[in-house]
Design a protein around this motif. Structure first.
Motif: not given
Length: 135
Positions: A23, A43-44, A47, A72, A75, A95, A99
Motif C-alpha cells: 500500500l 491507509k497503511a 494496519l 481493504y 477498496e 491488494e 487481503v
C-alpha cells in the motif's frame, strides 16, 4: 516440521506486512493518485494497529482484524474496477490478493480455537441444564 497452525500464523504475518509495504509503495511511488505521492498512503498506518497482536498470536486481534481487513478488500475491488491507469488497477488486484491470503490464514488459524470454544460452551450448557439431556 511445522504444523498447519504455524503455517497459517506465518502466512497471516507475512501477508499483513506485505500488504502494508504494498500500500505504501502503491500510493507513494508506483501509481500514486498525485505525482510525488498521495496522502492515501496513510491507509497503511492503520494496519500497524493489529500487527503486534497478530505476531503475538492474540486470538481477539486475529478475529477483529479479519473483519477490518475486508475494508481493504473492498477498496481494492473498487479501485481494480474503476482506476484508469492499468498499473494502478494491477496494484489494486495485488491488494485484493494479499487481503484474501491474510483473511484465509487468519480464519484457518482461528478454526481450532472456535471449535474448542463451541465444545466448551456446549459442555457448560449441558451442566447448567441437565434435565434437557435426560429427555
Amino acid at each position: 516440521m511445522m504444523t498447519s497452525q504455524k503455517y497459517f500464523h506465518l502466512g497471516a504475518i507475512i501477508s499483513l506486512v506485505l500488504l502494508i509495504a504494498w500500500l505504501v509503495a502503491w500510493e507513494m511511488w508506483v501509481a500514486p493518485l498525485r505525482p510525488g505521492g498521495s496522502i492515501l498512503a496513510l491507509k497503511a498506518v492503520l494496519l500497524f494497529i493489529p500487527l503486534r497482536g497478530v505476531i503475538k498470536r492474540d486470538i481477539y486481534t486475529l478475529q477483529w482484524s479479519s473483519m477490518v481487513i475486508l475494508l481493504y478488500f473492498t477498496e481494492g475491488v473498487v479501485r481494480a474496477w474503476s482506476d484508469l491507469l492499468p498499473l494502478s488497477r494491477t496494484m489494486a488486484m495485488g491488494e485484493v490478493g494479499l487481503v484474501v491470503i491474510y483473511f484465509m490464514c487468519a480464519l484457518l488459524y482461528l478454526r481450532p480455537y472456535k471449535k474448542a470454544a463451541k465444545r466448551l460452551a456446549q459442555e457448560l450448557i449441558d451442566k447448567v441444564n441437565p434435565a434437557k439431556n435426560e429427555c
